[in-house]
Design a protein around this motif. Structure first.
Motif, PDB file in Angstrom:
ATOM      1  N   ARG B 571      -8.361   8.227   4.335  1.00 18.49           N
ATOM      2  CA  ARG B 571      -7.096   8.875   3.994  1.00 18.49           C
ATOM      3  C   ARG B 571      -6.224   9.064   5.223  1.00 18.49           C
ATOM      4  N   MET B 572      -6.866   9.454   6.318  1.00 17.81           N
ATOM      5  CA  MET B 572      -6.093   9.680   7.551  1.00 17.81           C
ATOM      6  C   MET B 572      -5.454   8.364   7.997  1.00 17.81           C
ATOM      7  N   GLY B 575      -2.990   6.970   5.369  1.00 14.76           N
ATOM      8  CA  GLY B 575      -1.756   7.761   5.337  1.00 14.76           C
ATOM      9  C   GLY B 575      -0.883   7.486   6.535  1.00 14.76           C
ATOM     10  N   LYS B 592      -2.884   2.210  -0.741  1.00 16.29           N
ATOM     11  CA  LYS B 592      -2.644   3.323  -1.667  1.00 16.29           C
ATOM     12  C   LYS B 592      -3.775   3.423  -2.693  1.00 16.29           C
ATOM     13  N   ILE B 595      -6.864   4.855  -1.068  1.00 15.05           N
ATOM     14  CA  ILE B 595      -6.790   6.315  -0.865  1.00 15.05           C
ATOM     15  C   ILE B 595      -7.041   7.031  -2.196  1.00 15.05           C
ATOM     16  N   LEU B 611      -2.369  10.384  -7.882  1.00 16.41           N
ATOM     17  CA  LEU B 611      -2.184   9.182  -7.059  1.00 16.41           C
ATOM     18  C   LEU B 611      -2.407   7.910  -7.881  1.00 16.41           C
TER      19      LEU B 611
END
Lengths: 215, 1174
Positions: B571-572, B575, B592, B595, B611
């Motif tokens: 995610r880090m 993102g 995307k 994630i 999401l």
């Protein structure tokens, strides 16, 4: 001792004796009558197995209701945190485009905000409902204790106010769940709006990357 | 208080001052004691030895002729030798230990004195046991005096004359050494072999060692190696034996010996010879390396040495020598292995640096990077240990760091290059190596580099390389971390120094310089470098995200911690990549989705749903978009949020939805299943004891009111209300269903349920209304519903309405059972309420197809209107198809047939012939048998009627027999005989008639069935006509409202068998004057287990509604059950029927006290005492 005093004494004595005679074991009088029901032990030898099981079920109901309250509190906390996170991620992120995309982005962000807020309200409504359910479960436990005590001659209670309280709480629970269900409808309506706005934003070339960022 | 403290402090300071003044006076300077000089110590020893010599001489002088004189001389000689040694050492020290070749006259003098003393002993005492020792000592002194030939002779004499002497081995060794030093290896070998031939000798190992060296010198390395190995083994054995002996000795000795004390029995053996200091095992191990490197395989060198080494020190020493040897002969394989072992085990001295260099060189030369993961850490460890040493100055440290950073980087990057080349060509490519480099090894090398050199200027490149290698070795999680680290390093601003370093000319060799001249490297400015780094950072972030995704996909079996870390990293990185980079659509979509999937896998469905939905909308008709749709639905399913699933599913299924048609068809059943599940849950909650369930269900129904789901919800709510006994809700919801969803196929069911609910609550009119309404809606259920409605109407004396319902039901019913049932209902109603003519008129059309119920009733009606022949035909049809006919139909048919036979008998006029007499008798028998057959049927009414009519038939038969006209041509005697026989038969028939009447009366009294037949029988009369007649109910007095019955009705809604509630409602009807309704309620009360009072009440209600037979039966049962009121009520009814005799029977002995409801006429009845009582 004058005769008058003797009479007063005699009257008091007689009434006292009558009261003692007429009051069976386990009667709760005065302030406590009908309202305060002591806990009946599940191991009470005076109770048959069926009665114990009945009480145990009522106690289980309370435990389950309490657990639901805990769960609902967690959900509320999570919803609040998620709402804040969403707000932080989307703040200014979707309003940086140009022209129509900018407007759509702002609208989509607003809708997301409303959506998150509605979910928080739903979680709050559900928490209220489960708290009411907990109160009802407790009242039912009291009722079960009182009725069991009366049925097996362990004590005598004024059952009527207890039963009335249960009925009142039942209505309150029903009302609370009704409110929660209404709010669920609001959430779902808001969700429809969110994704409509999101689609519009995407179709106008808006960048949605901020939604995937880690706050 | 405060003052006191101050005083104390002042006193303390004063004491300290006094002490500090006194202190210098007490302190004395300590004298410096220096160590004694070695020479002084030696001088002291010389003095002591001289004293000892003088004393020994004195003792010898005083011991002439003593047996121990040889020992005294021996001691003297040894003391002289010792003094000589001290003198030599003094001289050696004086010369600052510069040389061992010294001219010291005292030494020579003393040694010669010692030799002469030894010779004196041998001369004076030739057989002394000290002879071998003396000879050995002489040889020793001779060797020190440089008299080698004499020494050789002395030793040879010792060996020859004393073959069993313990000094023999020593002597042989000295002799061997003597020749060895003079390069006479054959002779030396001879003496050494002599030693090793001995069975047990402590010098065996040393001899082998010496022997090995002989072979080395004669260039026989195989032999040398063999003997070195033997030397080690023999010495190890000797040492083990020695230890065993010492232990045994220690155990035997009572004294605890000192740690370093030598056991007595070996004292002589080990206290001389000068070879103790040689560690044979160590020396042999070290020395064999020369030959090993020459003769054996280098890859086995380490294992070989390890096997032979007895101590780590000797092992390391051997390794060091072996490393040098391999380096010298340029054997990289051996060098690398030995150097690795040295770096692992050897102490941290500077030599390790050389070992590290050696290792690097060897590896690079071999191009074998298969152990680079071990080599780099070893090299760096050697460096780091040196760096920690305080003696190293800063400049040296910098140089060392630089050098070793280069070495480590070189190995790691070269292995990486090889790895990449292999990757390009594949394992089966042209690049074949025996020891292929593995990604794991390279990764370990890089990791070691980064750990030891965190501040390296090349860290960025190294981390990037490591990340690539980790990806290659499928260590995705670590790869992700390293890519993120790379991204972090790349985020730092570019410094001028970095730009300068990049633009600086390379320090190349001349050759490289020449090569570079052709293509000069363009200079780079700061901005360009920064841009390059930004691009590289974005790539690194993307790679990190991909690596984490691979990690999550491929390593499901790993622990929670790893999975959580991978998700967080994904995610880090993802993102940041989306935020910073300008990714192309496909990459953005992948990231995307990854994630969103990480939230989904983690169980964070709140985030996952949003999401994934966003992906479904943003990337419609893509692989990820389609998968996201399914995952959204699954997320809702997992968290059991069916409402959410339905909502999102419906949204996906709408026309404007971006979801592909194929996916829509896939999710449609899922949504439908969810709807059903949600509905089931809500219905369950609503029908249970949980408060609020109904409210939620209704709310749900409202929300989906315009859809099928709403309809189903309403129906579920209706069912739940019905189950919960909430009648108001049942009616309200039922009406809503009917109004909102008039086309629903459930409407008729709902309305009929409402009708049944009303019937349960004894709301008869409402029930009829709903049932008829339901019938009008549902063609399938129409007949059944109308029959139910008709039954209720019939019981409430609404004959017309009932007939109408039955006729409608008959029309609606198809062929088969339904029609038969409807026809039976209609026939029964008409039979009970109409005249025989009406019955014939109404039932004749129903006789086709033939139905026993219809035919039997029709037959009886025809009989009653005088059409015996037609009736007989119908009865015949019933009796022929008896198996399909009900018992009531069979009873009717049997009874009807008997009635026809009786009619024949009654109308029979026999002619005056003897055959006619027989025929009459036969007809009488047939009639009687027919009635008996009918009486045996289980139907109480027709059975009782058959008995009554049997009595009548017997009477008729008797009359016929008595009045028969006999033929005229009979003789008197014949006439008399026949007349008597006929009279007897007539008498018998009259008796039978009486019996039948009695039986009939008994049955009537027992069952309280006082219909036409029963009444006649009890009165003792034979019915002249068919006694079966039906009395219609009296008109109903309909109650508009019931007082205090509503709560009882509610209770009945929940529990239809609630006796108390049934009684309350029944009484309420009775009090309201609606006896018909009360009769139905009380009948249900009795059926549900009611007692005598309930039966009495039922009798009252039946009586008031015109059902006299029902009233009689109820009162009778109540009386039998002990109801005092029922006795009087029964008496009243029986009296009305003219059964006064039976009334007396009933009232006889009845209790005077009445408890229960009485009929008005019964209140005035008085009871009679029992017979015999006054």
């Amino acid at each position: 001792m004058t005769l008058f005093r003797f009479l007063i004494f005699a009257i008091v004595l007689v009434f006292g004796l009558i009261a003692v005679q007429c009051t069976p074991t386990g009667v709760y009088t005065g302030k406590e009558r009908g309202t305060k029901v002591p806990i009946l032990s599940l191991r009470d030898p005076r109770l048959p197995e069926e009665a114990r099981r009945w009480l145990a079920d009522a106690e289980d109901e309370v435990a389950i209701a309490q657990s639901r309250v805990d769960d609902a509190e967690k959900v509320l906390t999570k919803q609040k945190a998620y709402g804040e996170s969403l707000d932080e991620r989307l703040k200014d992120a979707w309003a940086t485009g140009k022209g129509r995309a900018r407007k759509s982005g702002e609208k989509a962000r607003e809708e997301f905000g409303r959506y998150a807020a509605a979910r928080v309200v739903l979680a709050q409504a559900e928490l209220r409902a489960v708290k009411k359910s907990l109160a009802l479960a407790r009242a039912r436990l009291t009722q079960a204790r009182a009725e069991t005590a009366a049925r097996y001659d362990v004590g005598i209670y004024d059952i009527e106010p207890i039963a009335r309280k249960v009925e009142v709480l039942k209505n309150e629970v029903a009302e609370a769940w009704h409110e929660a269900e209404d709010q669920r409808a609001v959430v779902e309506k808001t969700a429809d709006n969110v994704w409509k706005a999101f689609s519009a934003y995407v179709n106008k070339g808006g960048l949605t990357n901020a939604l995937w960022e880690t706050p | 208080m405060h003052r006191l403290k101050v005083k104390k402090v002042v006193r303390l300071i004063g004491v300290l001052l006094v002490l500090s003044v006194m202190q210098p006076a007490c302190v004395q300077k300590k004298p410096v004691v220096r160590d004694q000089l070695t020479v002084e110590k030696l001088r002291l020893r010389i003095t002591k030895v001289r004293n000892a010599v003088a004393e020994t001489r004195a003792v010898i002088a005083a011991s002439r002729g003593a047996s121990h004189l040889p020992e005294l001389y021996m001691r003297l000689a040894e003391l002289l030798s010792e003094e000589a040694r001290y003198h030599y050492m003094v001289a050696y020290e004086r010369e600052q230990r510069s040389t061992k070749s010294l001219h010291v006259p005292q030494v020579r003098f003393l040694k010669e004195q010692a030799i002469s003393t030894y010779n004196l002993i041998l001369k004076k005492y030739p057989s002394t046991h000290l002879a071998d020792r003396i000879l050995f000592n002489i040889s020793h002194e001779q060797r020190e005096l440089g008299l080698f030939d004499k020494m050789k002779d002395t030793l040879q004499r010792l060996v020859k004359d004393y073959p069993n002497s313990s000094y023999k081995a020593e002597a042989l060794l000295v002799l061997g050494d003597f020749y060895f030093d003079r390069t006479k290896f054959a002779k030396a070998e001879h003496y050494y072999v002599e030693i090793v031939k001995q069975k047990r000798s402590p010098l065996k190992g040393l001899a082998y060692y010496k022997l090995a060296w002989v072979y080395v010198n004669i260039s026989d390395c195989q032999g040398a190696l063999r003997n070195f190995e033997k030397a080690i083994i023999a010495d190890r054995k000797a040492f083990t034996d020695f230890k065993k002996k010492r232990r045994a000795q220690t155990r035997k000795s009572k004294e605890v010996q000192g740690e370093f004390a030598i056991p007595q029995f070996d004292k002589g053996k080990y206290s001389f010879a000068g070879h103790k200091s040689v560690n044979v095992q160590r020396e042999a191990l070290v020395d064999l390396t020369y030959c090993y490197a020459q003769e054996r395989k280098p890859e086995k060198a380490v294992a070989y040495l390890k096997r032979l080494a007895s101590t780590r020190e000797s092992y390391v020493a051997a390794l060091a020598k072996m490393a040098n040897r391999y380096a010298l002969i340029e054997q990289p394989k051996g060098t690398a292995q030995v150097a690795r072992e040295l770096l692992r085990l050897a102490p941290d001295d500077e030599e390790r640096l050389d070992d590290a260099r050696m290792l690097h060189n060897a590896v690079v030369r071999m191009k074998d990077y298969s152990a680079v993961g071990e080599d780099v850490p070893l090299i760096l460890r050697a460096m780091r240990r040196q760096l920690l040493k305080p003696k190293l100055d800063e400049s040296a440290k910098v140089l060392l760091l630089k050098e070793f950073e280069l070495l480590a980087r070189d190995l790691a990057t070269k292995s990486h290059q090889l790895l990449m080349r292999r990757g390009k060509r594949g394992f089966g490519g042209t690049q074949w190596t025996k020891n292929p480099v593995s990604a794991d090894q390279t990764a370990t090398a890089y990791t070691a580099y980064l750990n030891v050199l965190p501040e390296s200027p090349n860290r960025l490149e190294m981390v990037g390389n490591l990340a690539d290698v980790l990806m290659d070795s499928k260590r995705y999680l670590e790869a992700g971390h390293r890519y993120r680290e790379t991204a972090f390093l790349l985020s730092k601003p570019v410094t001028d120094a970095e730009v300068e370093a990049l633009n600086a000319p390379p320090k190349d060799t001349e050759k490289k310089k020449r090569r570079r001249k052709t293509k000069p490297k363009p200079k780079i400015d700061k901005k360009t470098l920064q841009q390059q780094r930004t691009r590289a950072r974005v790539d690194a972030l993307y790679n990190a995200a991909v690596a984490y995704q691979h990690s999550l996909e491929s390593e499901h079996a790993r622990g929670h911690m790893e999975r959580a870390t991978a998700r967080a990293g994904m995610r880090m990185a993802g993102g940041q990549y989306l935020e910073e980079g300008k990714p192309d659509k496909e990459k953005a979509r992948n990231i995307k989705f990854a994630i969103a999937q990480s939230y989904y896998d983690e169980g964070s469905y709140l985030e996952a749903i949003d999401l994934l939905t966003a992906i479904a909308y943003e990337y419609p008709k893509s692989q990820q978009g389609d998968a996201a749709v399914h995952m959204v639905l699954d997320s809702y399913s997992v968290i059991n949020d069916m409402s959410g699933l339905i909502n999102v599913g419906r949204r996906f299924l709408t026309d404007g939805s971006p979801v592909a048609g194929r996916i829509k068809s896939q999710i449609s059943p899922i949504v439908q299943a969810a709807e059903q599940r949600r509905l089931d849950e809500l219905s369950l909650a609503a029908s249970g004891d949980q408060a609020g369930g109904m409210a939620v269900l209704l709310s749900f129904a409202d929300r989906y009111q315009d859809s099928e789901l709403g309809e189903r919800a309403m129906l579920s709510a209706f069912v739940a209300a019905r189950a919960g006994g909430d009648t108001e809700q049942v009616y309200a919801l039922g009406e809503q269903v009917v109004n909102r969803f008039p086309r629903s196929n459930q409407v008729s069911g709902v309305v009929s349920t409402m009708g049944r609910t009303a019937a349960t609550r004894f709301e008869f009119d409402r029930s009829i209304q709903y049932l008829e309404r339901a019938a009008s809606i549902s063609p399938d259920e129409k007949a059944t519903l109308l029959l139910t409605a008709g039954e209720i109407r019939e019981q409430l004396a609404d004959t017309r309405g009932a007939e109408k319902n039955y006729r409608q039901a008959l029309r609606a019913a198809g062929p088969g059972t339904g029609r038969a049932e409807a026809a039976t209902h209609l026939a029964d109603l008409i039979e009970r309420t109409g005249t025989p003519k009406e019955v014939v008129r109404n039932l004749t059309p129903l006789a086709d197809p033939p139905d026993p119920e219809i035919l039997s009733r029709l037959g009886l009606a025809l009989l009653r209107v005088g059409k015996q022949e037609e009736a007989e035909e119908y009865f015949r049809q019933v009796t022929e198809g008896a198996a399909a006919a009900s018992s009531a139909a069979q009873a009717r048919a049997s009874y009807g047939m008997a009635e026809i036979m009786l009619h024949i008998l009654e109308t029979y006029e026999p002619p005056p012939e003897i055959d006619a007499v027989e025929e009459l008798i036969g007809i009488i028998e047939v009639v009687l048998q027919s009635y008996l057959a009918a009486a045996r049927q289980p139907d109480a009414t027709y059975s009782q009627a058959a008995l009554a009519r049997l009595a009548r038939a017997a009477e008729v038969g008797a009359e016929k027999l008595e009045t028969i006209v006999l033929p005229a041509d009979l003789t008197e005697e014949e006439r008399d005989l026949i007349t008597v026989a006929l009279a007897n038969r007539a008498n018998q028939l009259r008796a039978d008639s009486g019996e039948a009447l009695k039986e009939c009366a008994r049955r009537a009294k027992a069952s309280y069935l006082f219909d036409g037949a029963g009444k006649a029988c009890v009165k003792g009369e034979t019915p002249r006509q068919d006694p079966v007649q039906y009395r219609p109910l009296s008109p109903r007095n309909k109650a508009t409202a019931l007082a205090h019955a509503e709560s009882a009705r509610e209770r009945l809604s929940r529990n239809p068998d609630d006796l108390d509630a049934l009684r309350i409602v029944g009484k309420a009807f009775l009090d309201a004057g609606d006896a018909h309704a009360a009769r139905l309620v009380l009948d249900r009360t009795v059926e549900a287990g009611g007692g005598a009072d309930d039966l009495n009440l039922l009798g009252v209600a039946s009586y008031k509604s015109g059902d006299v037979l029902g009233a009689l039966a109820a009162f009778g049962r109540a009386k039998d059950a002990g109801s005092s009121a029922a006795v009087r009520n029964l008496a009243v009814v029986c009296k009305e029927l003219g059964l006064s005799g039976f009334v007396q029977e009933i009232l006889e002995g009845a209790p005077a006290k009445v408890d229960g409801v009485l009929l008005e006429k019964a209140k005035s009845i008085s009871v009679l005492p029992k017979r015999g009582e006054k």
